[in-house]
Design an enzyme around this catalytic site. Structure first.
Site, short mmCIF file in Angstrom:
data_model
loop_
_atom_site.label_atom_id
_atom_site.label_comp_id
_atom_site.label_asym_id
_atom_site.label_seq_id
_atom_site.Cartn_x
_atom_site.Cartn_y
_atom_site.Cartn_z
N TYR A 121 16.79 30.26 8.46
CA TYR A 121 15.67 31.01 9.01
C TYR A 121 15.76 31.13 10.53
O TYR A 121 16.07 30.16 11.23
CB TYR A 121 14.35 30.32 8.65
CG TYR A 121 13.91 30.55 7.22
CD1 TYR A 121 13.55 31.82 6.79
CD2 TYR A 121 13.84 29.49 6.33
CE1 TYR A 121 13.13 32.03 5.49
CE2 TYR A 121 13.42 29.69 5.02
CZ TYR A 121 13.07 30.97 4.60
OH TYR A 121 12.65 31.17 3.31
N LYS A 159 0.84 -1.20 0.00
CA LYS A 159 0.00 0.00 0.00
C LYS A 159 0.87 1.25 0.00
O LYS A 159 2.08 1.18 0.22
CB LYS A 159 -0.93 -0.01 1.21
CG LYS A 159 -0.22 0.01 2.55
CD LYS A 159 -1.21 -0.01 3.70
CE LYS A 159 -0.48 -0.01 5.04
NZ LYS A 159 -1.42 0.08 6.18
#
Length: 434
Positions: free
Chosen positions: A275, A56
């Site tokens: 950042y 899956k």
């Protein structure tokens, strides 16, 4: 601060390959032979139980078609997916396989199940009733699995509901091809939940006379023969995630992730990186700026700051720490301790591989290997080695690669799924009232 340039850098073969895919930020290599070896190890551990494969979520991000095709050729006969769309991909790759969809059954999905000969995993009496109606009206007799909840409290019939359909099983022609449940904490060897679930499942499964039963997931395979029954359903272990986290990983590494250095730069002591300026250079520092970030599935949680060391990557054969925050597209790496000539712009950095495992990366991400694998590769060239053949793909080039594969590799004989019977089977015994 100054930027280091090099006009005549010699690129590695992988970097040259990446240069042919300018839209990609890195290379994700999937080793199909390692997946096959992992499946065979699990199969051997579970003998005489059948070893299925859970593919899956695009085979945990590794490519459902490529993985299913390779495993089918290695001898895997049964596959589990999450929905009909995934089932169709597996059916195309493994025409002779048995395919189960864990997503359950809805009345409007019946034709889609029948068209590709996929068996629904039914975990609710309403689903079972709708499946009965579809089979009766269409004549479809492709079979289904029954999921019984033994403690997960997620999907599945309750034990009492499962007991209520036993008369139907005893009546014959029930169409149930598998009875299954799912372990809550199989990775914890001493969890008392394992024993409780085993006892509950063994008791109810014994009432489904003549129907194969399955309980064990990847970690459950290693809990012992009493958990293995007629079929085991490994998923994460196939792709190299450790199914026994309290011990060494018995599985082979499957994925290797590399990204390109787009710039080398020097900064002075006291300057910050990234950042928020959360990481400060404590010495004159040399940085490699790498073209990968959280948009590629390399999580922001791997960042470093002045108080916390982040994840490491491998540059020129040596581990180097991340400097500052991982951003959407870029990672800064401290390469000060490397020889000045060891690495250049355009060279590749290893984010997973060369000793850095999926589980180690997951630790830095604050998650599990499953999420790491299923998040990788949105902008990466994908390389498959082993299995059928070596193939390179990217999201943008997928159709071209498929066309090349069709020309370069003999197509497997596409066996058509069984057609719908012309005569409808007799109606099953009615379901017990709620």
């Amino acid at each position: 601060m100054n930027i280091v340039t090099d006009a005549k850098s010699q690129l590695t073969p992988e970097a040259n390959l990446l240069a042919a895919h300018p839209a990609a930020t890195g290379i994700l290599t999937i080793d199909l032979d390692a997946i096959i070896a992992n499946w065979r190890k699990l199969e051997k551990t579970a003998v005489p139980a059948e070893c299925a494969a859970v593919v899956k979520a695009n085979a945990y991000g590794c490519g459902a078609e490529q993985v299913s095709r390779a495993l089918a050729k290695a001898g895997c006969k049964t596959f589990f997916v999450a929905n009909i769309e995934e089932a169709a991909a597996v059916r195309a790759a493994a025409p002779q396989a048995t395919v189960y969809s864990l997503g359950g059954f809805f009345q409007q999905t019946g034709e889609a199940y029948a068209k590709i000969d996929c068996k629904p995993v039914i975990g609710d009496l309403n689903e079972l009733a709708e499946w009965d109606v579809f089979c009766r009206r269409s004549g479809w007799s492709g079979g289904a699995a029954i999921h019984i909840d033994t403690g997960m409290n997620r999907l599945g019939l309750t034990v009492s509901e499962a007991q209520g359909i036993i008369p139907r099983i005893n009546a014959g022609d029930h169409g149930i091809t598998l009875v299954m449940s799912h372990l809550v904490s199989a990775e914890l060897l001493n969890s008392p939940v394992n024993a409780r679930q085993l006892a509950s499942f063994r008791e109810i499964a014994s009432l489904f006379t003549g129907v194969p039963v399955s309980l064990a997931n990847s970690s459950g395979v290693f809990l012992g023969a009493q958990f293995q029954f007629e079929m085991v359903r490994p998923g994460c272990a196939l792709y190299g995630v450790n199914p026994t986290p309290e011990a060494d990983n018995p599985m082979q590494q499957v994925v290797d992730l590399k990204a390109r250095i787009v710039q080398i730069r020097n900064i002075d002591r006291g300057e910050t990186v990234g950042y928020g300026g959360t990481w400060t250079a404590r010495r004159p520092t040399r940085l490699a700026i790498v073209a990968a970030g959280y948009a590629d599935g390399y999580f922001r949680a791997a960042s470093a700051n002045d108080g916390t060391r982040g994840a490491e990557v491998v540059v020129a054969g040596k581990r180097c720490p991340i400097a500052g925050r991982v951003s959407m597209d870029l990672i800064a790496v401290d390469i000060t301790d490397l020889d000045k000539n060891a690495v250049r712009r355009g060279h590749m950095v290893t984010l997973i591989g060369e000793g850095i495992t999926v589980d180690e990366v997951a630790h830095h991400f604050g998650t599990i290997g499953y999420e790491v694998l299923t998040s990788l590769g949105r902008r990466f060239v994908r390389i498959y080695k082993g299995g059928d053949a070596v193939a390179a793909t990217s999201n943008a080039d997928a159709e071209k690669v498929d066309a090349v594969a069709e020309k370069s590799e003999p197509a497997a004989a596409q066996a058509a799924p069984p057609g719908l019977p012309t005569a409808a089977p007799p109606a099953p015994p009615p379901l017990p009232s709620a």
